[in-house]
Every structure is written in C-alpha cells, then in structure tokens.
Design a protein around this motif. Structure first.
Motif, short mmCIF file in Angstrom:
data_model
loop_
_atom_site.label_atom_id
_atom_site.label_comp_id
_atom_site.label_asym_id
_atom_site.label_seq_id
_atom_site.Cartn_x
_atom_site.Cartn_y
_atom_site.Cartn_z
N GLY A 276 0.81 -1.21 0.00
CA GLY A 276 0.00 0.00 0.00
C GLY A 276 0.84 1.26 0.00
N ALA A 277 0.40 2.25 -0.75
CA ALA A 277 1.12 3.53 -0.82
C ALA A 277 0.36 4.56 0.01
CB ALA A 277 1.22 3.98 -2.26
N SER A 278 1.09 5.48 0.60
CA SER A 278 0.44 6.53 1.36
C SER A 278 -0.11 7.58 0.39
CB SER A 278 1.43 7.18 2.33
OG SER A 278 2.37 7.95 1.62
N PRO A 279 -1.18 8.31 0.78
CA PRO A 279 -1.76 9.31 -0.11
C PRO A 279 -0.77 10.39 -0.55
CG PRO A 279 -3.21 8.91 1.76
CD PRO A 279 -1.93 8.16 2.03
N GLU A 280 0.24 10.68 0.29
CA GLU A 280 1.23 11.70 -0.05
C GLU A 280 2.15 11.27 -1.18
OE1 GLU A 280 0.96 10.52 3.13
OE2 GLU A 280 -0.14 12.13 4.09
N GLU A 281 2.18 9.96 -1.50
CA GLU A 281 3.04 9.44 -2.56
C GLU A 281 2.32 9.40 -3.92
OE1 GLU A 281 4.18 5.62 -1.09
OE2 GLU A 281 5.84 6.43 0.08
N ILE A 282 1.02 9.66 -3.92
CA ILE A 282 0.26 9.58 -5.17
C ILE A 282 0.71 10.68 -6.12
CG2 ILE A 282 -2.05 9.80 -6.19
CD1 ILE A 282 -3.15 8.59 -3.58
N PRO A 283 1.03 10.31 -7.37
CA PRO A 283 1.52 11.34 -8.31
C PRO A 283 0.40 12.30 -8.73
CG PRO A 283 1.33 9.20 -9.40
CD PRO A 283 1.03 8.98 -7.96
N ASN A 284 0.73 13.60 -8.75
CA ASN A 284 -0.19 14.65 -9.17
C ASN A 284 0.40 15.39 -10.36
OD1 ASN A 284 -2.15 14.47 -6.92
ND2 ASN A 284 -0.39 15.05 -5.69
N GLN A 285 -0.47 15.97 -11.17
CA GLN A 285 -0.05 16.80 -12.31
C GLN A 285 0.93 16.05 -13.22
OE1 GLN A 285 0.96 20.88 -11.28
NE2 GLN A 285 -0.16 20.70 -9.36
N ILE A 286 0.57 14.84 -13.60
CA ILE A 286 1.41 14.04 -14.50
C ILE A 286 1.39 14.69 -15.88
CG2 ILE A 286 1.69 11.79 -15.63
CD1 ILE A 286 0.32 10.58 -13.11
N LYS A 287 2.58 14.97 -16.41
CA LYS A 287 2.68 15.62 -17.72
C LYS A 287 3.67 14.85 -18.59
CE LYS A 287 1.97 20.29 -15.81
NZ LYS A 287 0.54 20.26 -15.90
N VAL A 288 3.33 14.73 -19.89
CA VAL A 288 4.23 14.14 -20.88
C VAL A 288 4.71 15.29 -21.76
CG1 VAL A 288 4.47 12.51 -22.78
CG2 VAL A 288 2.98 11.95 -20.86
N THR A 289 6.03 15.46 -21.85
CA THR A 289 6.61 16.58 -22.59
C THR A 289 7.82 16.09 -23.39
OG1 THR A 289 8.06 17.15 -20.73
CG2 THR A 289 5.91 18.25 -20.81
N ASN A 290 8.42 17.02 -24.13
CA ASN A 290 9.70 16.77 -24.81
C ASN A 290 9.66 15.52 -25.71
OD1 ASN A 290 10.00 18.31 -22.33
ND2 ASN A 290 12.19 18.28 -22.67
N ILE A 291 8.54 15.30 -26.40
CA ILE A 291 8.43 14.12 -27.26
C ILE A 291 9.26 14.33 -28.53
CG2 ILE A 291 6.86 12.60 -28.54
CD1 ILE A 291 4.60 13.66 -26.70
N THR A 292 10.13 13.36 -28.82
CA THR A 292 10.93 13.38 -30.05
C THR A 292 10.71 12.06 -30.78
OG1 THR A 292 12.93 12.38 -29.11
CG2 THR A 292 12.68 14.78 -28.86
N ASP A 293 11.62 11.74 -31.72
CA ASP A 293 11.51 10.46 -32.41
C ASP A 293 12.05 9.30 -31.58
OD1 ASP A 293 14.08 11.46 -32.55
OD2 ASP A 293 14.52 10.51 -34.47
N ASN A 294 12.81 9.59 -30.52
CA ASN A 294 13.39 8.50 -29.73
C ASN A 294 13.31 8.70 -28.21
OD1 ASN A 294 15.32 10.44 -29.25
ND2 ASN A 294 16.89 9.48 -30.52
N SER A 295 12.54 9.68 -27.77
CA SER A 295 12.46 9.92 -26.32
C SER A 295 11.22 10.72 -25.95
CB SER A 295 13.71 10.67 -25.83
OG SER A 295 13.76 11.96 -26.39
N PHE A 296 10.92 10.71 -24.66
CA PHE A 296 9.89 11.58 -24.09
C PHE A 296 10.18 11.73 -22.61
CE2 PHE A 296 8.02 7.32 -23.82
CZ PHE A 296 7.50 7.26 -22.53
N VAL A 297 9.57 12.74 -21.99
CA VAL A 297 9.75 13.01 -20.56
C VAL A 297 8.40 12.89 -19.87
CG1 VAL A 297 10.25 14.84 -18.87
CG2 VAL A 297 11.78 14.50 -20.83
N VAL A 298 8.42 12.27 -18.69
CA VAL A 298 7.23 12.24 -17.83
C VAL A 298 7.62 12.93 -16.53
CG1 VAL A 298 5.51 10.82 -16.65
CG2 VAL A 298 6.49 10.04 -18.82
N SER A 299 6.80 13.87 -16.09
CA SER A 299 7.07 14.58 -14.83
C SER A 299 5.79 14.62 -13.99
CB SER A 299 7.59 15.99 -15.10
OG SER A 299 6.65 16.73 -15.86
#
Length: 198
Positions: A32-55
C-alpha cells in the motif's frame, strides 16, 4: 528426526519459490502507498523520435520511476534523471524521468512508479507515440533562465514548463545552481510531423 527435517526443508523451498515469484513481478503493486506518494499533475513533454519526458509532483519526498514498454503490459524501468546522474535512488517532491532509446513513430505504454505504488489510468496504462525521424535539424537554439526561491536561493529540483502554441510542451529540471535550459531546435509541432515553429 528425519521427517521434521525434511518437512522443514520442504517449507523453506516453497517459501523461496514464492518469494522469487513475488519479487519477479511488480512488487510495488502489493504494497500500500500513502496518499502523499500519489503522483499529481502528470505531464508528458519533450516528445521526439526516440524519447519523451514524464514529470509529476508528490506531497512528500519519495522515489519515482517509469515502467514502460511497447505493449500494454510495460516491464522496462527507468528512474528519475537525478538518480541516473548520481547512480543511486533519491527521494524528491518533483519527479522528472526521461525515457530514451525508443523507436520512431511507435506507441509506448507506461505506468508511473511513485513511492510504494504503481499508477495508471484505472488499470489502463498511459500512452505516448514518438514522432517520425526528421532530417535537417534546425540550427541550435535554446530557452534558458534562472529559477530562484523568494529567499534568493536556487530553486533546485523545480520543473520549468514551456508551452509554445501549436508545439509539443517542453520541460526542464532546475539544476542545483538554479539554472535551466530547454533545447528548442529539437522541439516538435503538436502533430510531431515537423520541428517546432516559433
């Protein structure tokens, strides 16, 4: 004496097999994970032909990683960019993971690992499609700056987002010095078919 000894050995072997099976799967799903560990504001950025960023951000400092793959049961794991630089797992409130070495024009599924939990969209993984391989990369150009706290100290670990109209959002992690840099020449249009116009 022989029967209890054999029984003890049998129980030990069964315990080892069950332990190996649990550890070979995504163990974090069973804890079980604590509520404070739940990811918020998940964004996918910097998409190229061979990579992407998740923050994303969390309410308390915790470890973070991305589990990704070319099917809806992703198994490859990549850790936070800072962990890759240091060679050890750290705990942060901001999380920034660059997934590299991907195929052009391909769909990838991913889940977000945050603390003791593994997160998706109601049992459906997130997904992103890489762009096609483009020729003639434009001349190098960057956006850059300095991010400081109100106290004047560097805002180390903050995430800077840059949204140019009609283009894929870009992001950068603020360095310990407070500086950040976003390469613009490799940014793509929203449909990923050409380099960004700005």
């Amino acid at each position: 004496l022989a029967i209890p000894t054999l029984l003890g050995i049998g129980v030990t072997i069964v315990g080892l097999v069950v332990g190996v099976l649990l550890l070979s799967g995504p163990l974090r799903q069973f804890v079980g994970a604590s509520p404070e560990e739940i990811p918020n504001q998940i964004k996918v950025t910097n998409i190229t032909d061979n990579s992407f960023v998740v923050s994303w951000i969390t309410d308390k400092t915790t470890s973070g990683f991305i589990q990704y793959g070319e099917n809806d049961n992703p198994e490859l794991v990549v850790s936070d960019d800072r962990d890759q630089e240091k060679g050890s797992i750290g705990s942060y409130m901001t999380h920034f993971v660059t997934v590299r070495g991907l195929k052009p024009a391909s769909r990838y599924a991913f889940r977000v690992g945050s603390g003791k939990g593994l997160y998706d969209q109601d049992k459906i993984p997130y997904s992103v499609t890489t762009g096609a391989n483009l020729r003639k990369v434009p001349p190098s150009d960057v956006a850059y700056g300095q991010a400081n706290l109100q106290s004047g100290d560097p805002a180390e670990g903050a995430i800077v987002y840059l949204q140019l109209p009609g283009n894929v959002p870009q992001a950068a992690l603020v360095k310990p010095s407070g500086s950040w840099v976003i390469p613009l020449s490799t940014a793509r249009t929203s449909d990923l078919t050409s380099f960004a116009a700005y």
